[in-house]
Design a protein around this motif. Structure first.
Motif, PDB file in Angstrom:
ATOM      1  N   SER A 257       0.808  -1.219   0.000  1.00 19.41           N
ATOM      2  CA  SER A 257       0.000   0.000   0.000  1.00 19.41           C
ATOM      3  C   SER A 257       0.846   1.276   0.000  1.00 19.41           C
ATOM      4  O   SER A 257       0.747   2.091  -0.917  1.00 19.41           O
ATOM      5  CB  SER A 257      -0.966  -0.003   1.189  1.00 19.41           C
ATOM      6  OG  SER A 257      -0.276  -0.178   2.409  1.00 19.41           O
ATOM      7  N   PHE A 261       2.153   3.302  -3.091  1.00 21.05           N
ATOM      8  CA  PHE A 261       1.825   4.726  -3.213  1.00 21.05           C
ATOM      9  C   PHE A 261       3.034   5.524  -3.698  1.00 21.05           C
ATOM     10  O   PHE A 261       2.950   6.324  -4.636  1.00 21.05           O
ATOM     11  CB  PHE A 261       1.339   5.246  -1.859  1.00 21.05           C
ATOM     12  CG  PHE A 261       1.355   6.747  -1.727  1.00 21.05           C
ATOM     13  CD1 PHE A 261       0.466   7.531  -2.441  1.00 21.05           C
ATOM     14  CD2 PHE A 261       2.266   7.368  -0.879  1.00 21.05           C
ATOM     15  CE1 PHE A 261       0.482   8.918  -2.320  1.00 21.05           C
ATOM     16  CE2 PHE A 261       2.286   8.744  -0.748  1.00 21.05           C
ATOM     17  CZ  PHE A 261       1.393   9.524  -1.465  1.00 21.05           C
ATOM     18  N   TYR A 291      -4.137  11.808  -7.623  1.00 22.42           N
ATOM     19  CA  TYR A 291      -3.703  10.549  -7.007  1.00 22.42           C
ATOM     20  C   TYR A 291      -3.094  10.752  -5.620  1.00 22.42           C
ATOM     21  O   TYR A 291      -3.535  10.159  -4.630  1.00 22.42           O
ATOM     22  CB  TYR A 291      -2.704   9.831  -7.909  1.00 22.42           C
ATOM     23  CG  TYR A 291      -2.119   8.599  -7.260  1.00 22.42           C
ATOM     24  CD1 TYR A 291      -2.885   7.449  -7.113  1.00 22.42           C
ATOM     25  CD2 TYR A 291      -0.829   8.603  -6.745  1.00 22.42           C
ATOM     26  CE1 TYR A 291      -2.372   6.326  -6.478  1.00 22.42           C
ATOM     27  CE2 TYR A 291      -0.308   7.495  -6.119  1.00 22.42           C
ATOM     28  CZ  TYR A 291      -1.083   6.357  -5.994  1.00 22.42           C
ATOM     29  OH  TYR A 291      -0.578   5.252  -5.356  1.00 22.42           O
ATOM     30  N   THR A 295      -4.985   9.753  -2.111  1.00 19.41           N
ATOM     31  CA  THR A 295      -4.438   8.636  -1.338  1.00 19.41           C
ATOM     32  C   THR A 295      -4.116   9.059   0.086  1.00 19.41           C
ATOM     33  O   THR A 295      -4.363   8.321   1.040  1.00 19.41           O
ATOM     34  CB  THR A 295      -3.161   8.093  -2.005  1.00 19.41           C
ATOM     35  OG1 THR A 295      -3.434   7.758  -3.358  1.00 19.41           O
ATOM     36  CG2 THR A 295      -2.652   6.845  -1.288  1.00 19.41           C
ATOM     37  N   ARG A 299      -6.818   8.502   3.916  1.00 17.66           N
ATOM     38  CA  ARG A 299      -6.244   7.773   5.047  1.00 17.66           C
ATOM     39  C   ARG A 299      -6.908   8.202   6.361  1.00 17.66           C
ATOM     40  O   ARG A 299      -6.983   7.415   7.306  1.00 17.66           O
ATOM     41  CB  ARG A 299      -4.741   8.027   5.099  1.00 17.66           C
ATOM     42  CG  ARG A 299      -3.972   7.087   5.989  1.00 17.66           C
ATOM     43  CD  ARG A 299      -2.490   7.163   5.679  1.00 17.66           C
ATOM     44  NE  ARG A 299      -1.719   6.285   6.554  1.00 17.66           N
ATOM     45  CZ  ARG A 299      -0.455   5.945   6.339  1.00 17.66           C
ATOM     46  NH1 ARG A 299       0.167   6.385   5.265  1.00 17.66           N
ATOM     47  NH2 ARG A 299       0.184   5.157   7.171  1.00 17.66           N
ATOM     48  N   ALA A 346      -6.181   4.810  -5.679  1.00 10.19           N
ATOM     49  CA  ALA A 346      -5.845   5.712  -4.573  1.00 10.19           C
ATOM     50  C   ALA A 346      -6.673   5.405  -3.336  1.00 10.19           C
ATOM     51  O   ALA A 346      -6.158   5.405  -2.210  1.00 10.19           O
ATOM     52  CB  ALA A 346      -6.064   7.166  -5.014  1.00 10.19           C
ATOM     53  N   MET A 349      -5.345   2.106  -1.733  1.00 10.29           N
ATOM     54  CA  MET A 349      -4.046   2.262  -1.080  1.00 10.29           C
ATOM     55  C   MET A 349      -4.133   3.109   0.176  1.00 10.29           C
ATOM     56  O   MET A 349      -3.540   2.772   1.213  1.00 10.29           O
ATOM     57  CB  MET A 349      -3.051   2.891  -2.062  1.00 10.29           C
ATOM     58  CG  MET A 349      -2.527   1.930  -3.096  1.00 10.29           C
ATOM     59  SD  MET A 349      -1.238   2.680  -4.098  1.00 10.29           S
ATOM     60  CE  MET A 349      -0.586   1.212  -4.925  1.00 10.29           C
ATOM     61  N   GLY A 350      -4.850   4.222   0.111  1.00 12.94           N
ATOM     62  CA  GLY A 350      -4.932   5.114   1.257  1.00 12.94           C
ATOM     63  C   GLY A 350      -5.604   4.457   2.449  1.00 12.94           C
ATOM     64  O   GLY A 350      -5.127   4.556   3.592  1.00 12.94           O
TER      65      GLY A 350
END
Length: 428
Positions: A257, A261, A291, A295, A299, A346, A349-350
């Motif tokens: 992840s 990123f 992106y 991302t 989070r 995104a 992954m975030g």
């Protein structure tokens, strides 16, 4: 006798201070990575030399997370972060001086390049504030709020590259290359001062420094609401975390992840320009704003969701989203389809980044600093390993390889989802 009134700071203030430090440390290297292409013509650098110039601060910033994360357990986060930020400022000063001498033609190309590499490596220490900052913030918060705290810390801090990607072109036009570096150095210096003034270690560290025995400090810190207590030694923290088997699945998951990123932040401009033929300016906007910022910022809610539904469950869902984004990239042949793929990737992954670090204090509560160092440091190495693999696929397959290269994320995503399932099954 230490009174409660003698203790400084609180969780909210600790979160603010740690986030400011990480944002500032990451911003310094974000500047270096973006402007390297303006520096390259001055020294007549080859594409390989440019690649190393971009990679060196990422390398030091990634690998030094391991010792600096563990150092928090020995001396506290405040001292550790101050060392890292001051080192980053020294690196920035070295970059400014070197660029000035290059413009004056006072250095040969080889010496100028070597000095830029050295200064960039030192400036890269700023990135390693991620690991020490995670540990610093973790000790302020109880387990049930770790997702919120660490998601906010990392989400806002990781927004630095996207924000500075948007600002930098205007700075370069208005104040020039060296002027931009000076402005960023001033910004970093101000943030160091702010952190110095508002940042305080969690209760345990303050009590130990005030002369309490470790056992007494632990008891009083817990009475004040602190749940996590450090091992007290850098080497011990790293050893404890290394012996905890769950540290290593988390490291692989984080490589997918967060390493992913960083890898896509480097690779996407090439994908956009070489595969879809769009302008470099638009490629920069799509990479830095769409992106990178998405991302980073997603989070934050990813941390809240991890608190509510568990890090393991959120990780499983987020890696499914990441796999979907990878497949969409592999089958996309237009700008709109590529943007949709980018947004999905995104999000996956975030959210995964937040979920992983929700689990670190849960599984290694006695050595959060050491575990943060291993997971954050080795996980970030993915940013160095993945782009060459994708480049190799593109070189072998030609233009279609720019799309098919995303198969690496399908593989890593499936592996990470399996590991998240294993963690969930063993945590009950």
């Amino acid at each position: 006798m230490v009174k409660s009134s003698d203790i400084l700071g609180n969780p909210g203030r600790g979160l603010m201070a740690g986030t400011i430090a990480f944002f500032a440390g990451y911003a310094a290297v974000a500047l270096f990575g973006i402007t390297v292409h303006s520096i390259a013509p001055l020294l007549h650098l080859t594409i390989v030399e440019i690649g190393w110039l971009v990679a060196i601060p990422l390398l030091t910033g990634s690998l030094l997370r391991i010792p600096f994360g563990a150092l928090v357990d020995a001396v506290g986060g405040r001292r550790t972060i101050m060392i890292q930020l001051l080192a980053a400022l020294i690196g920035m000063a070295g970059l400014i001086l070197t660029l000035h001498l290059i413009y004056l033609n006072s250095l040969t190309a080889s010496v100028g390049y070597a000095l830029l590499m050295l200064s960039g490596a030192v400036a890269g220490i700023g990135i390693s504030t991620f690991a020490s900052g995670i540990a610093y913030v973790s000790y302020w918060f109880p387990q049930r709020r770790q997702g919120y705290a660490l998601g906010t810390f990392a989400g806002v801090g990781n927004a630095a590259p996207g924000i500075f990607t948007a600002i930098l072109p205007f700075a370069l036009v208005s104040i020039g290359l060296i002027g931009s570096y000076i402005a960023w150095a001033i910004f970093l210096a101000i943030m160091i001062l702010v952190f110095f003034l508002i940042g305080h270690d969690a209760y345990y560290f303050q009590l130990v420094r005030r002369g309490l025995l470790r056992s007494d400090a632990i008891d009083k810190a817990k009475a004040l609401g602190e749940e996590l207590v450090p091992s007290g030694s850098t080497a011990r923290s790293l050893a404890i975390a290394a012996r905890a088997w769950r540290t290593w699945p988390l490291t692989i998951m984080y490589l997918t992840s967060f390493g992913g990123f960083e890898a896509l932040t480097e690779w996407l401009p090439t994908y956009w320009t070489k595969y879809l033929g769009i302008s470099l300016v638009l490629a920069g906007i799509l990479t830095g704003i769409v992106y990178s910022l998405l991302t980073a910022l997603i989070r934050v809610p990813g941390g809240w969701w991890s608190d509510r539904w568990s890090g393991e469950m959120v990780a499983i869902v987020s890696y499914l989203i990441l796999i979907l984004g990878s497949v969409l990239f592999m089958t996309s042949h237009s700008l709109i389809a590529g943007i949709i793929s980018e947004v999905v990737m995104a999000m996956g992954m975030g959210i995964a980044n937040a979920a992983v670090f929700k689990m670190v204090p849960k599984y290694v509560p006695e050595a959060v600093g050491g575990a943060t160092g291993w997971v954050g440091g080795l996980g970030a190495v993915g940013g160095l390993l993945i782009p060459p693999i994708m480049a190799y696929i593109a070189a072998v397959m030609g233009k279609p390889g720019y799309a098919y290269g995303f198969i690496i994320f399908v593989i890593l995503g499936i592996l990470s989802m399996i590991l998240a399932l294993i963690l969930r099954s063993t945590s009950r």
